[in-house]
Motif scaffolding. Structure first.
Motif, PDB file in Angstrom:
ATOM      1  N   LEU A  38       0.840  -1.195   0.000  1.00  0.00           N
ATOM      2  CA  LEU A  38       0.000   0.000   0.000  1.00  0.00           C
ATOM      3  C   LEU A  38       0.877   1.247   0.000  1.00  0.00           C
ATOM      4  O   LEU A  38       1.939   1.273   0.624  1.00  0.00           O
ATOM      5  CB  LEU A  38      -0.901   0.022   1.237  1.00  0.00           C
ATOM      6  CG  LEU A  38      -1.832  -1.172   1.418  1.00  0.00           C
ATOM      7  CD1 LEU A  38      -2.512  -1.105   2.779  1.00  0.00           C
ATOM      8  CD2 LEU A  38      -2.860  -1.214   0.313  1.00  0.00           C
ATOM      9  N   LYS A  39       0.412   2.286  -0.677  1.00  0.00           N
ATOM     10  CA  LYS A  39       1.117   3.566  -0.662  1.00  0.00           C
ATOM     11  C   LYS A  39       0.673   4.361   0.557  1.00  0.00           C
ATOM     12  O   LYS A  39      -0.327   4.051   1.195  1.00  0.00           O
ATOM     13  CB  LYS A  39       0.813   4.344  -1.942  1.00  0.00           C
ATOM     14  CG  LYS A  39       1.400   3.692  -3.181  1.00  0.00           C
ATOM     15  CD  LYS A  39       1.119   4.536  -4.405  1.00  0.00           C
ATOM     16  CE  LYS A  39       1.717   3.911  -5.633  1.00  0.00           C
ATOM     17  NZ  LYS A  39       1.465   4.710  -6.842  1.00  0.00           N
ATOM     18  N   SER A  40       1.418   5.416   0.860  1.00  0.00           N
ATOM     19  CA  SER A  40       1.155   6.235   2.047  1.00  0.00           C
ATOM     20  C   SER A  40      -0.282   6.742   2.103  1.00  0.00           C
ATOM     21  O   SER A  40      -0.935   6.674   3.147  1.00  0.00           O
ATOM     22  CB  SER A  40       2.111   7.424   2.098  1.00  0.00           C
ATOM     23  OG  SER A  40       3.435   6.979   2.267  1.00  0.00           O
ATOM     24  N   LYS A  41      -0.779   7.234   0.980  1.00  0.00           N
ATOM     25  CA  LYS A  41      -2.134   7.789   0.952  1.00  0.00           C
ATOM     26  C   LYS A  41      -3.165   6.708   1.294  1.00  0.00           C
ATOM     27  O   LYS A  41      -4.143   6.976   1.997  1.00  0.00           O
ATOM     28  CB  LYS A  41      -2.420   8.389  -0.420  1.00  0.00           C
ATOM     29  CG  LYS A  41      -3.647   9.228  -0.469  1.00  0.00           C
ATOM     30  CD  LYS A  41      -3.706  10.031  -1.752  1.00  0.00           C
ATOM     31  CE  LYS A  41      -4.815  11.044  -1.653  1.00  0.00           C
ATOM     32  NZ  LYS A  41      -4.782  12.012  -2.727  1.00  0.00           N
ATOM     33  N   GLU A  42      -2.932   5.493   0.814  1.00  0.00           N
ATOM     34  CA  GLU A  42      -3.855   4.394   1.099  1.00  0.00           C
ATOM     35  C   GLU A  42      -3.826   4.022   2.581  1.00  0.00           C
ATOM     36  O   GLU A  42      -4.864   3.725   3.182  1.00  0.00           O
ATOM     37  CB  GLU A  42      -3.517   3.173   0.245  1.00  0.00           C
ATOM     38  CG  GLU A  42      -3.701   3.401  -1.240  1.00  0.00           C
ATOM     39  CD  GLU A  42      -3.107   2.296  -2.084  1.00  0.00           C
ATOM     40  OE1 GLU A  42      -3.808   1.813  -2.988  1.00  0.00           O
ATOM     41  OE2 GLU A  42      -1.944   1.924  -1.857  1.00  0.00           O
ATOM     42  N   VAL A  43      -2.625   4.072   3.180  1.00  0.00           N
ATOM     43  CA  VAL A  43      -2.488   3.717   4.593  1.00  0.00           C
ATOM     44  C   VAL A  43      -3.139   4.777   5.478  1.00  0.00           C
ATOM     45  O   VAL A  43      -3.837   4.438   6.442  1.00  0.00           O
ATOM     46  CB  VAL A  43      -1.002   3.522   4.975  1.00  0.00           C
ATOM     47  CG1 VAL A  43      -0.846   3.261   6.460  1.00  0.00           C
ATOM     48  CG2 VAL A  43      -0.395   2.378   4.174  1.00  0.00           C
ATOM     49  N   THR A  44      -2.931   6.048   5.151  1.00  0.00           N
ATOM     50  CA  THR A  44      -3.559   7.100   5.963  1.00  0.00           C
ATOM     51  C   THR A  44      -5.079   6.994   5.896  1.00  0.00           C
ATOM     52  O   THR A  44      -5.761   7.202   6.897  1.00  0.00           O
ATOM     53  CB  THR A  44      -3.117   8.507   5.518  1.00  0.00           C
ATOM     54  OG1 THR A  44      -3.404   8.679   4.131  1.00  0.00           O
ATOM     55  CG2 THR A  44      -1.646   8.740   5.777  1.00  0.00           C
ATOM     56  N   LYS A  45      -5.603   6.649   4.733  1.00  0.00           N
ATOM     57  CA  LYS A  45      -7.055   6.494   4.581  1.00  0.00           C
ATOM     58  C   LYS A  45      -7.536   5.247   5.324  1.00  0.00           C
ATOM     59  O   LYS A  45      -8.554   5.278   6.008  1.00  0.00           O
ATOM     60  CB  LYS A  45      -7.410   6.407   3.097  1.00  0.00           C
ATOM     61  CG  LYS A  45      -8.879   6.429   2.821  1.00  0.00           C
ATOM     62  CD  LYS A  45      -9.144   6.494   1.327  1.00  0.00           C
ATOM     63  CE  LYS A  45     -10.630   6.558   1.061  1.00  0.00           C
ATOM     64  NZ  LYS A  45     -10.932   6.629  -0.372  1.00  0.00           N
ATOM     65  N   LYS A  67      11.098   1.995   0.512  1.00  0.00           N
ATOM     66  CA  LYS A  67      11.103   3.203  -0.301  1.00  0.00           C
ATOM     67  C   LYS A  67      11.777   2.889  -1.629  1.00  0.00           C
ATOM     68  O   LYS A  67      12.915   2.409  -1.675  1.00  0.00           O
ATOM     69  CB  LYS A  67      11.847   4.333   0.412  1.00  0.00           C
ATOM     70  CG  LYS A  67      11.752   5.657  -0.307  1.00  0.00           C
ATOM     71  CD  LYS A  67      12.330   6.783   0.527  1.00  0.00           C
ATOM     72  CE  LYS A  67      12.158   8.100  -0.184  1.00  0.00           C
ATOM     73  NZ  LYS A  67      12.690   9.217   0.608  1.00  0.00           N
ATOM     74  N   ILE A  68      11.053   3.162  -2.698  1.00  0.00           N
ATOM     75  CA  ILE A  68      11.594   2.984  -4.045  1.00  0.00           C
ATOM     76  C   ILE A  68      11.441   4.317  -4.755  1.00  0.00           C
ATOM     77  O   ILE A  68      10.316   4.784  -4.969  1.00  0.00           O
ATOM     78  CB  ILE A  68      10.842   1.870  -4.810  1.00  0.00           C
ATOM     79  CG1 ILE A  68      10.982   0.546  -4.064  1.00  0.00           C
ATOM     80  CG2 ILE A  68      11.370   1.754  -6.231  1.00  0.00           C
ATOM     81  CD1 ILE A  68      10.176  -0.581  -4.639  1.00  0.00           C
ATOM     82  N   GLY A  69      12.567   4.910  -5.070  1.00  0.00           N
ATOM     83  CA  GLY A  69      12.534   6.259  -5.631  1.00  0.00           C
ATOM     84  C   GLY A  69      11.977   7.195  -4.582  1.00  0.00           C
ATOM     85  O   GLY A  69      12.447   7.240  -3.460  1.00  0.00           O
ATOM     86  N   GLY A  70      10.938   7.900  -4.906  1.00  0.00           N
ATOM     87  CA  GLY A  70      10.309   8.801  -3.935  1.00  0.00           C
ATOM     88  C   GLY A  70       9.020   8.248  -3.360  1.00  0.00           C
ATOM     89  O   GLY A  70       8.336   8.934  -2.620  1.00  0.00           O
ATOM     90  N   THR A  71       8.696   6.995  -3.699  1.00  0.00           N
ATOM     91  CA  THR A  71       7.442   6.411  -3.248  1.00  0.00           C
ATOM     92  C   THR A  71       7.681   5.450  -2.098  1.00  0.00           C
ATOM     93  O   THR A  71       8.579   4.615  -2.153  1.00  0.00           O
ATOM     94  CB  THR A  71       6.746   5.660  -4.405  1.00  0.00           C
ATOM     95  OG1 THR A  71       6.634   6.543  -5.524  1.00  0.00           O
ATOM     96  CG2 THR A  71       5.367   5.189  -4.001  1.00  0.00           C
ATOM     97  N   ILE A  72       6.873   5.587  -1.046  1.00  0.00           N
ATOM     98  CA  ILE A  72       6.979   4.721   0.127  1.00  0.00           C
ATOM     99  C   ILE A  72       5.847   3.705   0.092  1.00  0.00           C
ATOM    100  O   ILE A  72       4.691   4.056  -0.141  1.00  0.00           O
ATOM    101  CB  ILE A  72       6.920   5.547   1.425  1.00  0.00           C
ATOM    102  CG1 ILE A  72       8.094   6.540   1.458  1.00  0.00           C
ATOM    103  CG2 ILE A  72       6.937   4.639   2.647  1.00  0.00           C
ATOM    104  CD1 ILE A  72       8.063   7.497   2.618  1.00  0.00           C
ATOM    105  N   TYR A  73       6.210   2.431   0.302  1.00  0.00           N
ATOM    106  CA  TYR A  73       5.245   1.336   0.301  1.00  0.00           C
ATOM    107  C   TYR A  73       5.230   0.664   1.666  1.00  0.00           C
ATOM    108  O   TYR A  73       6.257   0.533   2.320  1.00  0.00           O
ATOM    109  CB  TYR A  73       5.610   0.296  -0.761  1.00  0.00           C
ATOM    110  CG  TYR A  73       5.570   0.832  -2.168  1.00  0.00           C
ATOM    111  CD1 TYR A  73       4.389   0.851  -2.884  1.00  0.00           C
ATOM    112  CD2 TYR A  73       6.719   1.313  -2.784  1.00  0.00           C
ATOM    113  CE1 TYR A  73       4.346   1.339  -4.185  1.00  0.00           C
ATOM    114  CE2 TYR A  73       6.687   1.795  -4.085  1.00  0.00           C
ATOM    115  CZ  TYR A  73       5.503   1.805  -4.778  1.00  0.00           C
ATOM    116  OH  TYR A  73       5.466   2.284  -6.051  1.00  0.00           O
TER     117      TYR A  73
END
Length: 96
Positions: A38-45, A67-73
């Motif tokens: 899940l991405k950060s936005k999905e986890v916060t939701k 973290k891959i590139g600028g995206t956190i999973y």
């Protein structure tokens, strides 16, 4: 040309086999619909928390991430573990 006779028992057996196959298909569909990462936005939701709270969970090591590139999973199983380890048992109000 030979004729095949189908009995009600044959139909019942076919029905049972068909229902079992449909159940397997539904279960595999449900399992594949759960996302592993899940991405950060999905986890916060999902957790109904702010991005700052999620960042604090990352910083203090409460929730692991990749973290891959600028995206956190975030691994979905890690989120489930976090929720289960912080579970609070309900205490009846009579004993407070």
């Amino acid at each position: 040309m030979s004729a095949t006779i189908i009995t009600t028992e044959d139909l019942l057996e076919f029905k049972i086999d068909l229902l079992q196959e449909i159940k397997k298909m539904i279960q595999s569909s449900e399992l594949s619909s759960i996302k592993k990462w899940l991405k950060s936005k999905e986890v916060t939701k999902l957790l109904n928390i702010s991005p700052g709270t999620l960042q604090n969970l990352r910083i203090n090591g409460t929730l692991t991430y990749t973290k891959i590139g600028g995206t956190i999973y975030y691994d979905n199983t890690d989120i489930e573990k976090l929720l289960n380890t912080n579970k609070v048992s309900a205490i009846p109000s009579l004993f407070k």
